[in-house]
Scaffold this active site. Structure first.
Site, short mmCIF file in Angstrom:
data_model
loop_
_atom_site.label_atom_id
_atom_site.label_comp_id
_atom_site.label_asym_id
_atom_site.label_seq_id
_atom_site.Cartn_x
_atom_site.Cartn_y
_atom_site.Cartn_z
N GLN A 1 0.85 -1.19 0.00
CA GLN A 1 0.00 0.00 0.00
C GLN A 1 0.89 1.25 0.00
OE1 GLN A 1 -2.40 1.58 3.40
NE2 GLN A 1 -4.13 0.96 2.15
N HIS B 1 -3.21 4.46 -1.62
CA HIS B 1 -4.08 4.81 -0.50
C HIS B 1 -4.73 6.17 -0.76
CE1 HIS B 1 -5.84 4.67 3.33
NE2 HIS B 1 -4.81 4.36 4.10
N HIS C 1 -9.43 7.43 4.08
CA HIS C 1 -9.16 7.72 5.49
C HIS C 1 -8.60 9.11 5.78
CE1 HIS C 1 -8.73 3.08 6.17
NE2 HIS C 1 -9.92 3.44 5.72
N TYR D 1 -6.37 10.86 4.19
CA TYR D 1 -4.98 11.10 3.83
C TYR D 1 -4.90 11.96 2.56
CZ TYR D 1 -4.18 7.71 7.49
OH TYR D 1 -4.17 7.06 8.70
#
Length: 368
Positions: A97, A176, A179, A181
């Site tokens: 990831q 990713h 969330h 980020y």
């Protein structure tokens, strides 16, 4: 269907169960280098058809949690080789990831002021060095807005990280974009207050994500690239984004022609709203390619997602912390070791305790 193989493009997984990415902070210091203990941890869990590693920062400024394994130095590459060789020797596949946390960091972790789509901070904490020594939860710093050249440099960092991952022996990469980020910060209205081509309209707010995925896919091949999103998770934000569902569906329509390995929906963690069945139906209307879902699934709810063709792959996180042999337990209806308070205490940092010392299930003779 849980235990059936899954094939797409050049990818072939022995079963449809994936181990979800989970931060564990067990690297060797200095340098945040993957080590033999991590190789053992992942090999123990290689009964999954696919393992997705914990998030690996693509650069120093992309780092938001101490002791997480990077993928931007030769030492990182060499360390990760131990992991990929261990997983492959046990018969599974492994994606790394690729992670840039954006504003969810602090200068003592990133080495410089955190960056984001805009200079906007939310109250938030991450795992980093404490002023009195040791590690714990620290308040994030005020980010600076990335300039357009910074954005291109960050895309280049993702591409280089993907190249490094291939050198380390990974079967693919998962970008990713969930969330709260960096990529998620570009997609949401509260964190993206830009007025250039990367802000404002939904099309502009998804631009950074699409350009990053396209650049990485061009470099290593689209069937080796996946992306994780979390439109129903509110982690890192004070309020729900009123446009994130619509934006996500539009973005999926643009991702579909790229023929990625999969799109990974992270759900039911932190602060969240339930993903309704209508959303899953809308996703299938615009995105015909492989879909993975993770988020407090059980064997039964995972099977339901597969049966309804809302997902092609299902991922499990915390059950894999305490049940390294999760697939075998599911196959045989053996009981699961609970993820309890003791497991939470050893989730981040430390040694092999609570990491590689969970035993496989030993059935009694009467249950064989």
């Amino acid at each position: 269907m849980l235990f059936e193989s899954f094939n797409y493009g050049q990818q072939s997984f022995e079963n449809r169960i994936a181990m979800a990415p989970m931060t564990r902070s067990r690297t060797s210091q200095p340098g945040d280098v993957p080590n033999d203990m991590m190789a053992t941890y992942y090999k123990q869990r290689a009964n999954a058809g696919l393992i997705i590693t914990e998030g690996a920062p693509i650069s120093a400024v992309g780092r938001g949690y101490s002791m997480t394994p990077g993928i931007y130095t030769q030492a990182h590459i060499d360390g990760w080789k131990k992991v990929t060789e261990a997983v492959h020797s046990a018969g599974s596949k492994v994606f790394i990831q690729l992670w840039h946390v954006g504003r969810r960091s602090h200068e003592t972790i990133a080495g410089e002021q955190p960056v984001s789509a805009s200079a906007v901070k939310e109250p938030d904490q991450v795992f980093g060095p404490l002023p009195e020594g040791g590690f714990g939860m620290v308040e994030t710093g005020m980010p600076r807005a990335l300039g357009e050249q910074d954005i291109q440099d960050t895309i280049a960092d993702f591409v280089q990280a993907a190249k490094n991952a291939m050198e380390a022996g990974f079967d693919g990469v998962e970008i990713h974009a969930a969330h709260g980020y960096l990529i998620d910060q570009f997609m949401r209205m509260a964190s993206n207050q830009r007025t250039d081509q990367y802000g404002g309209s939904q099309e502009n707010r998804m631009r950074f994500m699409l350009e990053t995925v396209e650049a990485v896919a061009k470099e290593i091949g689209s069937d080796k690239v996946a992306i994780r999103v979390s439109p129903h998770v509110i982690e890192g934000y004070a309020e729900e984004d009123p446009e994130i569902i619509e934006l996500t569906l539009k973005a999926l329509a643009k991702l579909a022609p790229m023929n990625l390995a999969y799109v990974h929906f992270s759900e039911n963690i932190s602060r969240y709203v339930e993903a309704p069945e209508s959303f899953r139906q809308q996703v299938r209307e615009v995105y015909p390619n492989p879909i993975m879902v993770a988020g407090k699934l059980t064997k039964e709810t995972a099977q339901q997602l597969l049966d309804k063709q809302y997902a092609d792959l299902v991922a499990f996180g915390t059950p894999y912390v305490t049940n390294p042999d999760l697939v075998q337990r599911f196959k045989n209806d053996w009981p699961l070791t609970e993820f309890d308070a003791d497991a939470r205490l050893t989730l981040y940092g430390g040694d092999d305790k609570g990491y590689i010392d969970y035993p496989e299930y030993q059935p009694s003779r009467s249950s064989l």
